[in-house]
Structure formats: structure tokens, C-alpha cells
Design an enzyme around this catalytic site. Sequence first.
Site, PDB file in Angstrom:
ATOM      1  N   GLY A  79       0.827  -1.204   0.000  1.00  0.00           N
ATOM      2  CA  GLY A  79       0.000   0.000   0.000  1.00  0.00           C
ATOM      3  C   GLY A  79       0.860   1.252   0.000  1.00  0.00           C
ATOM      4  N   GLN A  90      -7.593   0.940   4.271  1.00  0.00           N
ATOM      5  CA  GLN A  90      -8.385   0.426   5.403  1.00  0.00           C
ATOM      6  C   GLN A  90      -9.838   0.132   5.032  1.00  0.00           C
ATOM      7  OE1 GLN A  90      -7.331  -0.651   8.262  1.00  0.00           O
ATOM      8  NE2 GLN A  90      -5.255   0.155   8.322  1.00  0.00           N
ATOM      9  N   HIS A 108      -2.411  -7.111   2.764  1.00  0.00           N
ATOM     10  CA  HIS A 108      -2.391  -7.770   4.082  1.00  0.00           C
ATOM     11  C   HIS A 108      -3.439  -7.261   5.060  1.00  0.00           C
ATOM     12  CE1 HIS A 108       0.093  -4.785   6.550  1.00  0.00           C
ATOM     13  NE2 HIS A 108       0.150  -4.271   5.346  1.00  0.00           N
ATOM     14  N   CYS A 120       2.188   1.253  12.288  1.00  0.00           N
ATOM     15  CA  CYS A 120       3.199   1.717  11.347  1.00  0.00           C
ATOM     16  C   CYS A 120       3.307   3.232  11.325  1.00  0.00           C
ATOM     17  CB  CYS A 120       2.920   1.170   9.965  1.00  0.00           C
ATOM     18  SG  CYS A 120       1.182   0.946   9.654  1.00  0.00           S
TER      19      CYS A 120
HETATM   20  N1  PLP Z   1      -2.339   3.474   4.297  1.00  0.00           N
HETATM   21  C1  PLP Z   1      -3.020   3.143   5.401  1.00  0.00           C
HETATM   22  C2  PLP Z   1      -4.215   3.924   5.778  1.00  0.00           C
HETATM   23  C3  PLP Z   1      -2.588   2.087   6.209  1.00  0.00           C
HETATM   24  O1  PLP Z   1      -3.256   1.778   7.319  1.00  0.00           O
HETATM   25  C4  PLP Z   1      -1.427   1.372   5.819  1.00  0.00           C
HETATM   26  C5  PLP Z   1      -0.893   0.273   6.660  1.00  0.00           C
HETATM   27  O2  PLP Z   1      -0.889   0.341   7.849  1.00  0.00           O
HETATM   28  C6  PLP Z   1      -0.775   1.746   4.637  1.00  0.00           C
HETATM   29  C7  PLP Z   1      -1.247   2.796   3.905  1.00  0.00           C
HETATM   30  C8  PLP Z   1       0.461   1.035   4.168  1.00  0.00           C
HETATM   31  O3  PLP Z   1       0.162  -0.215   3.591  1.00  0.00           O
HETATM   32  P1  PLP Z   1       1.337  -1.310   3.487  1.00  0.00           P
HETATM   33  O4  PLP Z   1       1.561  -1.826   4.859  1.00  0.00           O
HETATM   34  O5  PLP Z   1       0.780  -2.355   2.550  1.00  0.00           O
HETATM   35  O6  PLP Z   1       2.509  -0.623   2.912  1.00  0.00           O
END
Ligand code: PLP
Length: 380
Positions: free
Chosen positions: A70, A176, A196, A320
Site C-alpha cells: 500500500g 483500510q 495484508h 506503522c
Molecule cells: N495506508 C493506510 C491507511 C494504512 O493503514 C497502511 C498500513 O498500515 C498503509 C497505507 C500502508 O500499507 P502497506 O503496509 O501495505 O505498505
Amino acid sequence: MFVYLDNSSTTKQYDEVTDTMLKYMREDFGNPSSLHKLGLTAEKAVKKARGQVARAIGVGDDEVLFTSCGTEADNTAITGAARAGKRRGKKIITSEIEHPAVLETFKELEEEGFKPVYIGVDKGGFIDTEQLKSEIDDDTVLVSIMHVNNELGTVEPIEDAAAMKGKALFHTDAVQSFGKLKIPTKNVDLISVSGHKIHGPKGMGALAIKKGVNIKPFIVGGGQERNMRSGTENTAGIAGLGAAAEITSANRDKNYAHMDEVRKYLMDGIADEIKDVQINSPQEHYCPSVLNVSFLGTRGEVILHTLEQSDIYVSTGSACSSNKSSGRSHVLKAAGLSDEAIDGAIRFSLSELNTIEEMDYVLVRLKKAVGDFRRLGSFR
Ligand code: PLP
């Protein structure tokens, strides 16, 4: 009992997804660009998955680009749109509560000479649409607003915001909401999703780029993905993402209703059984996968680790999120929460695999964890 309530961080991969992936690792391991039949089989797998992901997002098959996550989808959309529009304007707009995958990209672009603007939110985490309307002008090349916030579960008014875009491109981070809500596509040019969070593979994402929208590629090289994302396709990951997208979208309404029931049970139980709590997620326009609650006078981190001892897994905020400055969530700060409420916040994030019986167990352990903290402090 094992209770996983951290599904906004990541989800348990479906067995069907793992089985699909194994097939492209063990047997059909060819490179989709190869001309022989192993290559053709791999190419077919990519094509099938593109259709599955396109239908789950609500766009055409030829509008889907596979990415490594993402984060890459966000980086590609934002950097690509800004760079493609740099001769026309320099203003790029987002909100204060975006994921770091968006906020850090905006910071990078600021160093390239773009002028970022950050839209504020109210206490439910809803963007200030009046501010957005007044900020969008002829110099604006990109507006990026997330569909569902990962810490609060707030569902942003994407269709209203996208209708205001003027000449700018509109991007939404739908990581999300993917697989849980219908993703708004009207006037939306770019949509990021991830594998994921929907019981699919980690390290897989996709970006929908609407037909006629031209953005600069972010990763260049051998010209895969119609020159938009070079690098040999992760066939197993792509097939796994496709399978997860198909399963979650086929069950979307049923899963939504179930999550909403379980979430409400947990929320009502917390409100009834534990004193001095504050529900931070909005009461309407919320995604039922997220419930954010502050247990005032406690520390979320300590509650998290206490629950962990009972095999209950929650989060204090976004797993994250960088939160470099003070360690306090930038999302909860932007929503105007007090330091006490931020420090005592817990995010319960659900999937359709959670049950009412699990919530009964969580409520007992949670009440004890909060009670013990309040009586004894964190030094037990
Ligand atoms: N955008 C949002 C709103 C997220 O919650 C996340 C992951 O926590 C991401 C982007 C990033 O996705 P990825 O973990 O696949 O890089």
C-alpha cells in the site's frame, strides 16, 4: 482463548490465499514475460488477479496496477501525479491524519518545490470540507484524502471532497476500507489498496489509475505493468491478492454486518462496565473494523501488554505510524484529544473472524487490566 484485535495492522492470511500462492511458488513459477508456456501460465494468473482486484475496487481491469504494498501505491500515486502536473501548478493538498505513506511523500515533494497544504479534522476525525474547498485553486495539482482512517475508523466524505477537485487529480488511500466498504470512485482518479489488511499477502498492493489519467511511473526499468511499474511481477503475491480480494468482496456485506455487531457489543460492554472511558471513534460514518477508546488515567501501552498476557492482541495506535516527535499519535492529536486521552487510547481492530464470545473474554480481562492500573499504577 486467543483473541486477535489488531486487524488494522495486519490480518491472518486466508488458507485459500496461501494455497493459491503456493501453486505459483512450487509449480507455476514462470516469469509472466517469458514466451513459453510457463510464462503464459504466469501471465494468465496475473490477468485473473487483475480482474479480481479491479472488481473488488470497482474499476476496470485495465485500470489496476500491482505494487509491492500500500505504501508503494501511495508513493506512486502522489509522486506520479505531482510530477506529472508540475508545469501547471505546485500546490498539493492532503489531510493531517493521513498514514505516513502519504505524509512522508508530501514532505519529499516539498523538498522538490511543491507546496503542501494540510487540511484539519474535527474531533471525529472528519476533514474540514470548507477548508478544502477554499484551498483548491488553479495552482492545485493533487488532492489526497484517505477513505478510512486507520486509527479512528472515520469514513471520510470522499465523494464530496472529490467533487471539489477542479483541475487537480484526486487520490484516495483506501487501504483500510478495501474489502470492507464500497470504495467511492466518482471523480476519484487514483485509489491505493493493500493485500495484508484483507487476509491477503504482506508486501502486495495495487493502485487503480483511472483511464485517461496520466501520472509519471515511480519505479522504472524493464517496462512491466504497461511501463508504469517495472520489475518482474510477484506472481504468487499477485495471485494471492486476487484471491483475497475476491473472497472479501463476495462476503463484504455479511462481514460488515457481523463486524458491526461484534464492535457494538464490545463498545457497549466497555461503556457499561468500565468507568472513565472516552469513545474516540465517531458514532456515525465509521468503519466497523475499528474502535478507538481511551481509558482515562491509564497508559495504553501498559494495558496492551497486560492484555497480551491473556493472549489478547490490540494496538495503542497505528503500528506503522512514525510518531517521531513526542510518541503521541498525530491522528489523535489532530482530532484534538487531550494528552491524557491519547496516552490512554487503545485501538481494537476487528475482522469478520472475531466473535461475541471473544468479546466477553476481552471485557473481563480489560476491566481487570484497567482496574489494576488505576489501583496500582504501572509499577506492579
Ligand atoms: N495506508 C493506510 C491507511 C494504512 O493503514 C497502511 C498500513 O498500515 C498503509 C497505507 C500502508 O500499507 P502497506 O503496509 O501495505 O505498505
